[in-house]
Design an enzyme around this catalytic site. Structure first.
Site, PDB file in Angstrom:
ATOM      1  CG  ASP A  24      -2.179   0.857   0.948  1.00 42.02           C
ATOM      2  OD1 ASP A  24      -3.195   0.667   1.619  1.00 42.02           O
ATOM      3  OD2 ASP A  24      -2.102   1.746   0.068  1.00 42.02           O
TER       4      ASP A  24
HETATM    5  C1  GLC Z   1      -4.275   4.267  -0.315  1.00 46.15           C
HETATM    6  C2  GLC Z   1      -5.166   3.130   0.115  1.00 46.15           C
HETATM    7  C3  GLC Z   1      -5.246   2.004  -0.875  1.00 46.15           C
HETATM    8  C4  GLC Z   1      -5.110   2.547  -2.287  1.00 46.15           C
HETATM    9  C5  GLC Z   1      -3.712   3.101  -2.425  1.00 46.15           C
HETATM   10  C6  GLC Z   1      -3.493   3.741  -3.795  1.00 46.15           C
HETATM   11  O1  GLC Z   1      -3.534   4.722   0.785  1.00 46.15           O
HETATM   12  O2  GLC Z   1      -4.914   2.554   1.393  1.00 46.15           O
HETATM   13  O3  GLC Z   1      -6.495   1.324  -0.683  1.00 46.15           O
HETATM   14  O4  GLC Z   1      -5.320   1.520  -3.244  1.00 46.15           O
HETATM   15  O5  GLC Z   1      -3.388   4.037  -1.403  1.00 46.15           O
HETATM   16  O6  GLC Z   1      -4.330   4.848  -3.920  1.00 46.15           O
END
Ligand code: GLC
Length: 732
Positions: A282
């Site tokens: 993430d």
């Molecule tokens: C965010 C979220 C995740 C998302 C990623 C890209 O922090 O936790 O669900 O897919 O970053 O945007």
């Protein structure tokens, strides 16, 4: 003749299997040949994912010159680059690198791309795999024709705490419902389209992100292995079983080890589940392992993550900056890098990006398909199936006649942006249909009066008089209350989930002014609204329904659609009850309502939820009869007759719960193990059966996995707290 037919079939089967084997070996051979040409820096570039600069979805690091990095092959995938034009632009830069390896483009297509569908928690409320699949299918297509190869969806984080902002994005509190949603959306997202386009889906966030203590986002998940395996992991197991292309790790630690590099999770994924896809971090989560206090520094975080099995580093730059020296120092074998890179190359091969890197970039196709009438119609149908009827005194609903005067009141009655909820990658002009617009289009000859009455937050009651005056004069009142779109979602946890501001006070005044008031509650989580629950004549819980919100609401208000959605996550009466959920243990002293007893009750508030899991009303009535349960080879079978004995066509959610009565590990008082939405015309009856594989009764206990054999009670319930049938039986 039969022998010829048999041998013909056998020949075709062998030929097919050989063709499939050939194709598999071709993609493997192609990946290996590309890998053999790559330098170590180029390999590491494939494991590096950076955001576009259009709409960041996390804390963007200092902006580095991405164009140079793309041309040097230092980036393998990007997110937040949308549309044929921008993706073509970035892809062209990447193809200018020495080997010209095409980029993957990922995007948070959580509940729609341009045509916005109900938030996932509302999709869960539909309790209908086909409804979930339709939303995923249209979303995947709109993403694909916009240059997107990879959707960061479905979010599969079970949660029991509505203070957590991301419950809006997830499947609710139940592992079985979540698993049905995982399977349905995975298959529907990833199935190739007729023109050969297809997208990769992503099971996130792996794992137990929804177990954050206090419902505070990113907080610690401290839980038993039983809870991990029986509550949080099932939907991820389902997604893996249905061939989901990727996983995304979660930000949280589990019992002291951040998920980004948690060996227990990766062992489970790659060894126990034999998962063949890859894992993306993430946003910045590798870097955050230092903040967690797990990694000494970002270099160690990179080493720990790549050793654990984390494939792509999203937006932390730890892999780009430290993997080269870690390989040079012999701390990370290049073979580990190769295995990760190979996983990424195989996905790019499967998407045919080496054959045509621009095959997803076609502006005409994009412009023709986004927000098409068919897509909006799908969104409207899905939205109507996501609305829960919580209360309907004196059959106020459906409103069949055309009222002369309609008062549309409340801060959410004419708020376009709020209708989409959070996690939409909108351009700046939202287009959702508001309630007020839909009322006007449904009642073109009626007098429509709109009064906001109050804001979503704040103490200003100065609008009450005008609002109550409008209500008093109307034949029908539609009262739209709730939270703002950005009061749920990532980093949007709330300590107080009561209806904000003075909205409950406004509602009390409106009910006094006109009992023919329908209350529409909108938000991204189960909210607390005790006064409204007591005083309102009729309540529809409409979540955030997306582009066709107003039209879907009016379809239900007027009875075009009989509401069939049910509560996917228990609604607390009081903040102090949280966490409150249906699949709790019985304990040695279950709570009793009566005072003065030694039981697990609160002395000052009820322990029961305001609305339990599986709860929801209909405009019609259903009668259950001829219920039998049989143990078959491999599964339980429940057979029943269901009759629509009311005045409206409609769907009944038949819910089958089980309770294991005793064993070497205690189990919940109820476990949902099967459900089906059964649509019956009024007066119609249907006899059917529901099967529950014995394998679905397995449970992770004190000594690991146990099979499901033992003494049970089986129930049919209208919701988790309202059983209409029970029988004790032995499962072999
Ligand atoms: C965010 C979220 C995740 C998302 C990623 C890209 O922090 O936790 O669900 O897919 O970053 O945007």
């Amino acid at each position: 003749m039969k022998r010829i037919y048999f041998f013909l079939c056998l020949f075709l089967l062998v030929a097919t299997l050989r063709l499939q084997a050939q194709r598999a070996s071709d993609r493997e051979a192609q990946a290996d040949s590309i890998l053999s040409l790559m330098t170590l820096e180029e390999k590491i570039g494939q494991l590096n994912m950076l955001t576009g600069n259009w709409e960041a979805t996390g804390p963007v690091l200092n902006d580095r010159n991405k164009a140079d990095k793309l041309k040097n092959g230092e980036i393998g995938s990007m997110l937040n680059v949308k549309g044929s034009i921008h993706t073509r632009e970035m892809q062209t830069l990447a193809l200018g690198s020495r080997l010209g390896i095409p980029l993957l483009f990922g995007q948070d297509v959580i509940h729609g791309y341009k045509t916005i569908f109900p938030i996932p928690l509302a999709l869960a409320a539909s309790f209908d795999a086909e409804v979930m699949a339709l939303a995923a299918r249209v979303s995947a297509r709109e993403a694909a024709v916009s240059g997107i190869h990879w959707v960061f969806s479905p979010m599969l984080d079970v949660s029991r705490d509505p203070r957590w902002g991301r419950v809006m994005e997830g499947p609710g509190e139940d592992p079985y419902l979540a698993s049905v949603m995982a399977a349905s959306m995975t298959r529907s997202y990833q199935h190739p389209f007729e023109d050969g386009l297809k997208v990769m889906a992503c099971a996130k966030h792996f794992a137990a992100y929804g177990g954050a203590i206090g419902g505070r986002d990113y907080n610690t998940a401290d839980l038993s292995l039983q809870t991990l395996h029986n509550i949080y992991l099932p939907p991820f197991r389902a997604a893996a079983r249905h061939g989901i292309a990727t996983f995304m790790c979660s930000f949280n630690e589990i019992n002291g080890v951040p998920a980004s590099a948690n060996p227990y999770l990766y062992e489970l994924l790659y060894k126990d589940w034999n998962y063949q896809g890859f894992v993306v971090s993430d946003w910045g989560s590798i870097r955050e392992m230092v903040v967690h206090g797990y990694s000494k520094d970002r270099k160690q975080a990179a080493e720990q993550s790549v050793h654990a099995g984390l494939t792509i580093d999203m937006e932390s730059n730890c892999y780009a900056e430290y993997l080269p020296e870690l390989v040079t120092e012999g701390k990370v074998a290049e073979s580990i890098i190769d295995r990760a890179v190979r996983q990424v190359l195989l996905q790019k091969i499967d998407l045919k990006l080496f054959e045509d890197p621009f095959r997803y970039c076609n502006e005409d196709r994009e412009n023709n398909e986004l927000l098409s009438a068919a897509n909006r119609s799908a969104a409207r149908s899905v939205a109507a199936r996501s609305i829960i009827l919580l209360k309907n005194e004196n059959a106020l609903l459906p409103v069949k006649d055309t009222p002369r005067t309609v008062a549309v009141i409340g801060p959410l009655a004419d708020s376009r942006r709020d209708m989409d909820g959070n996690w939409v990658m909108l351009s700046n002009d939202p287009i959702a249909v508001t309630l007020l617009e839909a009322v006007r289009s449904n009642y073109p000859h009626s007098r429509i009066v709109f009064e906001k009455g109050c804001d979503i937050t704040g103490e200003d009651c100065s609008g009450f008089d005008q609002a109550t005056a409008a209500a008093r004069e109307a034949d029908l009142v539609l009262l739209a209350l709730g939270e703002a779109w950005d009061m749920s979602g990532e980093a949007r946890s709330k300590g107080d989930i009561s209806l904000p501001g003075v909205q409950q006070q406004l509602a009390t005044e409106i009910y006094k002014a006109n009992p023919r008031t329908i209350t529409l509650l909108m938000g991204g989580r189960p909210m607390i609204f005790e006064e409204i629950a007591r005083e309102a004549p009729a309540i529809l819980y409409t979540w955030w329904l997306g582009t066709e919100a107003g039209n879907a609401i009016m379809d239900v208000v007027r009875g075009e659609v009989n509401p069939s959605a049910r509560v996917p996550m228990s609604f607390p009466r009081h903040l102090g009850q949280i966490p409150v959920y249906y699949n709790h243990k019985n304990t040695g002293r279950p709570p009793q309502e009566s005072p003065g007893n030694y039981s697990g009750r609160y002395i000052d508030i009820s322990h029961k939820p305001r609305y339990p899991f599986g709860y929801g009303l209909s405009y019609t009535r259903f009668h259950y009869s001829d219920i039998t349960v049989s143990t078959q080879a491999g599964n339980l079978r429940v057979t029943l007759k269901l009759e629509n004995t009311g005045e409206e066509d409609g769907s009944e959610l038949v819910q089958v719960y089980l309770q294991k009565l005793w064993g070497e590990t205690t189990r919940p008082v109820r476990e949902l193990k099967q459900f089906r939405q059964v649509y019956l015309a009024r007066g119609e009856e249907q006899t059917f059966h529901l099967d529950i594989p014995y394998s679905d009764l397995a449970y992770y206990g004190n000594n690991g996995w146990m099979d499901g054999s033992g003494e049970y009670k089986i129930y049919l319930g209208r919701n988790a707290n309202d059983m209409i049938y029970e029988q004790q039986l032995h499962i072999p």
